[in-house]
Write a protein that holds these residues in place. Structure first.
Motif, PDB file in Angstrom:
ATOM      1  N   TYR A 142      10.332  -6.713  -8.313  1.00  0.00           N
ATOM      2  CA  TYR A 142       9.242  -6.458  -9.253  1.00  0.00           C
ATOM      3  C   TYR A 142       8.548  -5.123  -8.905  1.00  0.00           C
ATOM      4  O   TYR A 142       8.579  -4.175  -9.678  1.00  0.00           O
ATOM      5  N   SER A 143       7.879  -5.080  -7.732  1.00  0.00           N
ATOM      6  CA  SER A 143       7.003  -3.948  -7.403  1.00  0.00           C
ATOM      7  C   SER A 143       7.779  -2.643  -7.244  1.00  0.00           C
ATOM      8  O   SER A 143       8.910  -2.629  -6.764  1.00  0.00           O
ATOM      9  N   GLU A 144       7.089  -1.566  -7.635  1.00  0.00           N
ATOM     10  CA  GLU A 144       7.634  -0.219  -7.455  1.00  0.00           C
ATOM     11  C   GLU A 144       6.549   0.650  -6.837  1.00  0.00           C
ATOM     12  O   GLU A 144       5.363   0.268  -6.833  1.00  0.00           O
ATOM     13  N   GLY A 148       2.299  -1.836  -8.875  1.00  0.00           N
ATOM     14  CA  GLY A 148       2.029  -3.021  -8.060  1.00  0.00           C
ATOM     15  C   GLY A 148       1.140  -3.943  -8.871  1.00  0.00           C
ATOM     16  O   GLY A 148       1.617  -4.755  -9.665  1.00  0.00           O
ATOM     17  N   SER A 149      -0.183  -3.772  -8.725  1.00  0.00           N
ATOM     18  CA  SER A 149      -1.101  -4.581  -9.542  1.00  0.00           C
ATOM     19  C   SER A 149      -0.862  -4.319 -11.026  1.00  0.00           C
ATOM     20  O   SER A 149      -0.892  -5.244 -11.842  1.00  0.00           O
ATOM     21  N   ASP A 150      -0.611  -3.058 -11.356  1.00  0.00           N
ATOM     22  CA  ASP A 150      -0.278  -2.723 -12.748  1.00  0.00           C
ATOM     23  C   ASP A 150       1.244  -2.748 -12.893  1.00  0.00           C
ATOM     24  O   ASP A 150       1.904  -1.727 -13.110  1.00  0.00           O
ATOM     25  N   ILE A 172      10.000  -1.554  -4.296  1.00  0.00           N
ATOM     26  CA  ILE A 172       9.416  -1.502  -2.953  1.00  0.00           C
ATOM     27  C   ILE A 172       8.847  -2.868  -2.594  1.00  0.00           C
ATOM     28  O   ILE A 172       8.579  -3.680  -3.496  1.00  0.00           O
ATOM     29  N   TRP A 173       8.675  -3.103  -1.326  1.00  0.00           N
ATOM     30  CA  TRP A 173       8.175  -4.381  -0.782  1.00  0.00           C
ATOM     31  C   TRP A 173       9.083  -5.532  -1.165  1.00  0.00           C
ATOM     32  O   TRP A 173       8.618  -6.660  -1.343  1.00  0.00           O
ATOM     33  N   THR A 174      10.375  -5.287  -1.337  1.00  0.00           N
ATOM     34  CA  THR A 174      11.286  -6.349  -1.760  1.00  0.00           C
ATOM     35  C   THR A 174      11.571  -7.248  -0.554  1.00  0.00           C
ATOM     36  O   THR A 174      12.354  -6.873   0.328  1.00  0.00           O
ATOM     37  N   SER A 175      10.928  -8.416  -0.529  1.00  0.00           N
ATOM     38  CA  SER A 175      11.060  -9.299   0.637  1.00  0.00           C
ATOM     39  C   SER A 175      12.512  -9.681   0.865  1.00  0.00           C
ATOM     40  O   SER A 175      13.197 -10.135  -0.062  1.00  0.00           O
ATOM     41  N   TYR A 176      12.961  -9.509   2.106  1.00  0.00           N
ATOM     42  CA  TYR A 176      14.305  -9.908   2.551  1.00  0.00           C
ATOM     43  C   TYR A 176      15.431  -9.330   1.688  1.00  0.00           C
ATOM     44  O   TYR A 176      16.505  -9.937   1.580  1.00  0.00           O
ATOM     45  N   GLY A 383       0.480 -10.614  -5.922  1.00  0.00           N
ATOM     46  CA  GLY A 383      -0.725 -10.227  -6.663  1.00  0.00           C
ATOM     47  C   GLY A 383      -1.928 -10.370  -5.753  1.00  0.00           C
ATOM     48  O   GLY A 383      -2.126 -11.427  -5.140  1.00  0.00           O
ATOM     49  N   THR A 384      -2.735  -9.317  -5.636  1.00  0.00           N
ATOM     50  CA  THR A 384      -3.813  -9.303  -4.642  1.00  0.00           C
ATOM     51  C   THR A 384      -4.933 -10.286  -5.009  1.00  0.00           C
ATOM     52  O   THR A 384      -5.062 -10.709  -6.167  1.00  0.00           O
ATOM     53  N   SER A 385      -5.762 -10.573  -4.004  1.00  0.00           N
ATOM     54  CA  SER A 385      -6.900 -11.478  -4.246  1.00  0.00           C
ATOM     55  C   SER A 385      -7.822 -10.901  -5.320  1.00  0.00           C
ATOM     56  O   SER A 385      -8.348 -11.639  -6.161  1.00  0.00           O
ATOM     57  N   GLU A 386      -8.027  -9.568  -5.302  1.00  0.00           N
ATOM     58  CA  GLU A 386      -8.910  -8.951  -6.306  1.00  0.00           C
ATOM     59  C   GLU A 386      -8.349  -9.194  -7.718  1.00  0.00           C
ATOM     60  O   GLU A 386      -9.097  -9.517  -8.653  1.00  0.00           O
ATOM     61  N   VAL A 387      -7.048  -9.071  -7.847  1.00  0.00           N
ATOM     62  CA  VAL A 387      -6.432  -9.271  -9.164  1.00  0.00           C
ATOM     63  C   VAL A 387      -6.555 -10.737  -9.591  1.00  0.00           C
ATOM     64  O   VAL A 387      -6.831 -11.039 -10.757  1.00  0.00           O
TER      65      VAL A 387
END
Ligand code: FAD
Length: 402
Positions: A142-144, A148-150, A172-176, A383-387
């Motif tokens: 997902y994330s690039e 991220g949040s957007d 980016i941040w692609t777990s495992y 997704g962050t706590s703020e989001v």
């Protein structure tokens, strides 16, 4: 603690509970009935997974044979075909006997539910049984770097070539990602439209043009990667949902991911904190935890944890009855992440200076300190706590703005 029996509204359910308990007692190896010492004890499955013990392999096999790695999925797709009530009984009995989850995977938590809702029959038959048996391990693309949040700003392109797509871009941040067999991935099939230009595709991480670069964390471990796609060919039959309809699939999957992260502390739970503190710090003359400050904090934590567990159970019941609020996963994710961070702060306080040990055998290679540091990421991943607070403010509290 013995599981509640008030749930068993019918004789059939009471029989199911008794049979389930007897089967678990007979089939769950004793080694799989002790708390996990660290994340290294998790069974992730997949082509490259190395089982830590014969007991771990055996436990996965017997549970998968019964469809109980995914108890509520239909039997046709490798599941147990259990009703919601039966699945809950199984969960309660596993907890009561301290049985470990036989398999944890992004396939079970995230892709599976999305395929059950949006997949074609062929996609379900191809992928779900392999997830249920732990044969294929999935990662989430997902994330690039600039999304991220957007998330809907994602730029990884998938060019439509008729019977296939050509994918180029970076996640980016692609777990495992470096250990996964397949990826579920958000790609842009139309540059002119933001949300409706996104599609959801599946492909093998062994495809030509896929590469990964691990990212090292403060914990000293590397649970995620940068993932690069260089002219990767993806067959059209691996498009889930419609072309341009990937955002709906993505959001549905995210709700499952958030609910799963909410339960992170529950899954990792070893002994209750109070018991661990009593063993480490001792009791005073009246049988209470010797350290009064810690005693108060742990009591508050355990009360909040018990309340949250009930909230999770209630959310599960509402979800099964199709009565859940769509923003409920954001509440669970937010609170569960904050609770788990508190848990590991307290674990460090219980351990004192010894908890800071990083490499010794005694500290199991710094298991507590590394998990404490890892827990900091709970309020970012999925997704962050703020989001989540924005979503709760807007969709549950109906506040203006955001
Ligand atoms: C351990 C871990 C595992 C992960 N695994 C995966 C994975 O497997 N696959 C995957 O695709 N991604 C994964 N992620 C990425 C994760 O989804 C993103 O890190 C997350 O969505 C935040 O995006 P970002 O890092 O780009 O931060 P940003 O979006 O740049 O946010 C930076 C800061 O700004 C705040 N912020 C941003 N927008 C708003 C707003 N509208 N209102 C208020 N505050 C805001 C955020 O809360 C944050 O504090 C993982 C992350 C972690 C930490």
């Amino acid at each position: 603690m013995r599981a509640a029996t008030t749930l068993d509204a019918t004789p059939d359910l009471a029989t199911f509970r008794a049979e389930t308990r007897a089967w678990l007692e007979a089939n769950c190896p004793p080694e799989m009935r002790v708390p996990m010492a660290s994340e290294d004890d998790v069974c992730w499955g997949g082509r490259h997974f190395e089982f830590k013990s014969a007991a771990q392999r055996q436990w996965l096999r017997v549970m998968a044979d019964r469809g109980w790695t995914v108890p509520a999925w239909p039997q046709a797709y490798g599941g147990g075909g259990l009703s919601g009530e039966q699945a809950k009984i199984l969960e309660q009995e596993m907890r009561s006997l301290q049985c470990r989850a036989p398999l944890q995977s992004f396939g079970i938590w995230m892709l599976g539910p999305a395929l059950l809702k949006f997949g074609t029959e062929a996609q379900k038959l191809e992928h779900l049984p392999k997830i249920a048996r732990g044969e294929i391990r999935w990662c989430q693309g997902y994330s690039e770097p600039n999304a991220g949040s957007d998330l809907a700003s994602l730029a990884t392109r998938a060019e439509d070539k008729g019977d296939h797509f050509i994918v180029n871009g970076q996640k980016i941040w692609t777990s495992y990602a470096d250990q996964a067999d397949w990826i579920f991935c958000l790609v842009r099939t139309d540059a002119a439209k933001k949300h409706t230009g996104i599609s959801f595709v599946l492909f093998d991480m062994a495809s030509a043009g896929v590469s990964t670069r691990p990212i090292l964390l403060i914990s000293g471990k590397s649970p995620f990667c940068e993932t690069f796609f260089d002219n990767v060919k993806v067959h059209r039959h691996n498009l889930v949902g419609t072309q341009g309809g990937g955002w709906d699939v993505a959001k549905y999957l995210l709700a499952h991911e958030r609910a799963m992260i909410g339960g992170i502390g529950d899954r990792a739970a070893a002994k209750p904190l109070g018991q661990q503190a009593a063993a480490a710090l001792g009791l005073d003359a009246s049988g209470r935890l010797a350290d009064p400050m810690l005693r108060t904090q742990i009591a508050e934590f355990e009360a909040d944890e018990a309340a949250f567990r009930l909230a999770m159970e209630r959310a599960g019941d509402l979800g099964r009855a199709s009565q859940g609020h769509p923003a409920m996963p954001s509440m669970l994710k937010y609170y569960g992440a904050e609770l788990n961070k508190r848990r590991w702060e307290l674990m460090m306080a219980i351990g004192g200076a010894e908890a800071l040990e990083w490499e010794s055998v005694r500290s199991r290679e710094g298991a507590v300190a590394r998990t404490w540091l890892r827990s900091k990421a709970n309020s970012i991943e999925g997704g962050t706590s703020e989001v989540q607070l924005n979503i709760i403010a807007k969709r549950i509290l109906e506040l203006p703005g955001a």
